[in-house]
Design an enzyme around this catalytic site. Structure first.
Site, mmCIF file in Angstrom:
data_model
loop_
_atom_site.group_PDB
_atom_site.id
_atom_site.type_symbol
_atom_site.label_atom_id
_atom_site.label_comp_id
_atom_site.label_asym_id
_atom_site.label_seq_id
_atom_site.Cartn_x
_atom_site.Cartn_y
_atom_site.Cartn_z
ATOM 1 N N GLU A 78 34.801 35.143 34.184
ATOM 2 C CA GLU A 78 36.213 34.753 34.296
ATOM 3 C C GLU A 78 36.487 33.395 33.664
ATOM 4 O O GLU A 78 37.426 33.246 32.879
ATOM 5 C CB GLU A 78 36.633 34.720 35.781
ATOM 6 C CG GLU A 78 38.047 34.194 35.951
ATOM 7 C CD GLU A 78 38.585 34.251 37.363
ATOM 8 O OE1 GLU A 78 37.792 34.428 38.308
ATOM 9 O OE2 GLU A 78 39.809 34.125 37.513
ATOM 10 N N ASP A 98 32.776 37.432 38.291
ATOM 11 C CA ASP A 98 33.803 36.573 38.882
ATOM 12 C C ASP A 98 33.070 35.615 39.813
ATOM 13 O O ASP A 98 32.572 36.027 40.870
ATOM 14 C CB ASP A 98 34.833 37.413 39.651
ATOM 15 C CG ASP A 98 36.039 36.574 40.052
ATOM 16 O OD1 ASP A 98 35.919 35.333 40.055
ATOM 17 O OD2 ASP A 98 37.094 37.157 40.356
ATOM 18 N N ILE A 100 34.064 33.085 41.739
ATOM 19 C CA ILE A 100 34.723 33.024 43.061
ATOM 20 C C ILE A 100 35.928 33.954 42.987
ATOM 21 O O ILE A 100 36.930 33.639 42.329
ATOM 22 C CB ILE A 100 35.215 31.604 43.436
ATOM 23 C CG1 ILE A 100 34.084 30.579 43.378
ATOM 24 C CG2 ILE A 100 35.852 31.641 44.832
ATOM 25 C CD1 ILE A 100 34.524 29.152 43.753
ATOM 26 N N ASP A 101 35.843 35.090 43.626
ATOM 27 C CA ASP A 101 37.021 35.942 43.709
ATOM 28 C C ASP A 101 37.747 35.537 44.984
ATOM 29 O O ASP A 101 37.179 35.608 46.081
ATOM 30 C CB ASP A 101 36.665 37.431 43.729
ATOM 31 C CG ASP A 101 37.937 38.242 43.579
ATOM 32 O OD1 ASP A 101 38.635 38.053 42.568
ATOM 33 O OD2 ASP A 101 38.259 39.016 44.483
ATOM 34 N N THR A 103 39.933 32.534 44.485
ATOM 35 C CA THR A 103 39.945 31.077 44.237
ATOM 36 C C THR A 103 41.080 30.387 44.996
ATOM 37 O O THR A 103 40.898 29.283 45.512
ATOM 38 C CB THR A 103 40.043 30.791 42.719
ATOM 39 O OG1 THR A 103 38.897 31.348 42.097
ATOM 40 C CG2 THR A 103 40.075 29.297 42.438
ATOM 41 N N ASP A 228 37.421 41.296 38.424
ATOM 42 C CA ASP A 228 37.790 41.529 39.833
ATOM 43 C C ASP A 228 37.345 42.915 40.298
ATOM 44 O O ASP A 228 37.260 43.165 41.499
ATOM 45 C CB ASP A 228 39.313 41.452 40.020
ATOM 46 C CG ASP A 228 39.874 40.088 39.688
ATOM 47 O OD1 ASP A 228 39.252 39.092 40.063
ATOM 48 O OD2 ASP A 228 40.949 40.033 39.036
HETATM 49 C C1 LIP Z 1 42.204 36.865 41.894
HETATM 50 C C2 LIP Z 1 42.008 37.928 42.935
HETATM 51 C C3 LIP Z 1 43.309 38.080 43.628
HETATM 52 C C4 LIP Z 1 44.131 38.897 42.692
HETATM 53 C C5 LIP Z 1 44.317 38.163 41.379
HETATM 54 C C6 LIP Z 1 43.110 37.475 40.845
HETATM 55 P P1 LIP Z 1 40.433 34.981 41.285
HETATM 56 O O1 LIP Z 1 40.954 36.510 41.339
HETATM 57 O O2 LIP Z 1 41.053 37.846 43.772
HETATM 58 O O3 LIP Z 1 43.201 38.768 44.825
HETATM 59 O O4 LIP Z 1 45.378 39.143 43.220
HETATM 60 O O5 LIP Z 1 44.838 39.109 40.476
HETATM 61 O O6 LIP Z 1 42.381 38.237 39.934
HETATM 62 O O7 LIP Z 1 41.320 34.287 40.296
HETATM 63 O O8 LIP Z 1 40.562 34.423 42.642
HETATM 64 O O9 LIP Z 1 39.053 35.128 40.806
#
Ligand code: LIP
Length: 290
Positions: A78, A98, A100-101, A103, A228
């Site tokens: 990412e 990813d 940290i999914d 963030t 994701d």
């Molecule tokens: C996010 C997701 C979030 C989703 C966003 C985004 P990030 O990833 O976890 O739930 O709605 O589209 O992709 O930016 O926290 O890695």
């Protein structure tokens, strides 16, 4: 021919899975320890699309660890993509990461965060590791070998009736008023069915783990990215669930949209209710890349 123990550029996939688990646990420890500490937060594509030094640190750790072990493998991460790396799949083994999914949750100290690591070989998703690092739940899946959470086999819901469904979704980071309205319209259409409920937790990867675990009946989102859902796609499918495009066609990893459910009937019923929200594809720069 590689035989039943499929190989990804000489490494058995079991070895790849073990390496992904090891580095996910290591990454998760860093994230857990950083959760309550003040972060330096920057924005990316919108004011709500956030990145911290921990996202970058963890992504570097994962890529450097896996590339040392598997030097011929490619990477889609990412934060590397945000920094200008291309985002496209080839037949080569490609790790989709990813760091940290969730963030936004992480920035606020909310404990719903995960590390997500998937592996594609010949453009097929072969394995996925998602570590929900605060609750210390490790989700793993490998094509043909089942999906597990902390060693317990996962089984997705068998619900087919949309009016009895508990559904997860995410609103993503887009704040364009027209797109936001469409996202709410989709929720309204499902509530009018009436579905039992719609929930938002802030991590698409963990939403998909909840589908795999049968905690909820379905998940859908417009606007998420390949990192994701890559790891989660294997986990959901191996738990007996399905992942498809919001059009009802096969999943397109780069399309920025997905419907996942325990049953195909449920997924198709959700697809029928959804109005499209169009995002630029993840691989939109592929044609200029090689
Ligand atoms: C996010 C997701 C979030 C989703 C966003 C985004 P990030 O990833 O976890 O739930 O709605 O589209 O992709 O930016 O926290 O890695």
């Amino acid at each position: 021919m590689a035989g039943s123990e499929e190989r990804s550029s000489q490494q058995p996939l079991g070895e790849c899975l073990d390496a992904a688990v090891k580095v996910a646990l290591e990454a998760g420890k860093i994230i857990r320890e950083a959760l309550r500490i003040e972060k330096r937060v920057q924005t990316k594509s919108s004011a709500a699309d956030l990145v911290t030094e921990t996202d970058r640190l963890v992504e570097n750790l994962i890529i450097s660890t896996l590339s040392e072990k598997f030097p011929s493998h490619r990477f889609i991460g990412e934060e590397s993509v945000a920094d200008g790396e291309k985002c496209f799949l080839t037949d080569d083994p490609t790790w989709i990461i990813d760091p940290i999914d969730g963030t936004c949750n992480f920035v606020h100290g909310a404990p719903v965060v995960a590390v997500s690591i998937g592996l594609s070989v010949k453009k097929e998703l072969e394995l996925g590791v998602i570590y929900s690092c605060v609750e210390e739940k490790l989700y793993t899946g490998r094509k043909g070998h089942g999906a597990f959470c902390n060693g317990q086999k996962l089984q997705a819901s068998n619900q087919t009736d949309l009016s009895k469904a508990l559904i997860l979704t995410e609103l993503g980071s887009i704040r364009d008023p027209v797109a936001v309205k469409k996202l709410f319209n989709n929720m309204e259409r499902l509530l009018k069915v009436p579905a039992h409920g719609i929930r938002i937790i802030g991590s698409a990867a963990l939403d998909l783990c909840h589908v795999a675990a049968g905690d909820v009946d379905a998940f859908y989102q417009f606007g998420l990215h390949c990192w994701d859902m890559a790891a989660a796609a294997v986990i959901v499918r191996e738990a007996g669930g399905i992942m498809m495009d919001t059009t009802g066609e096969s999943l397109d990893l780069m399309s920025r949209r997905v419907v996942a459910a325990g049953t195909s009937e449920m997924a198709h019923k959700i697809c029928k209710e959804l109005q499209p929200v169009v995002y630029e594809r993840d691989d939109s720069t592929e044609s200029t890349s090689n």
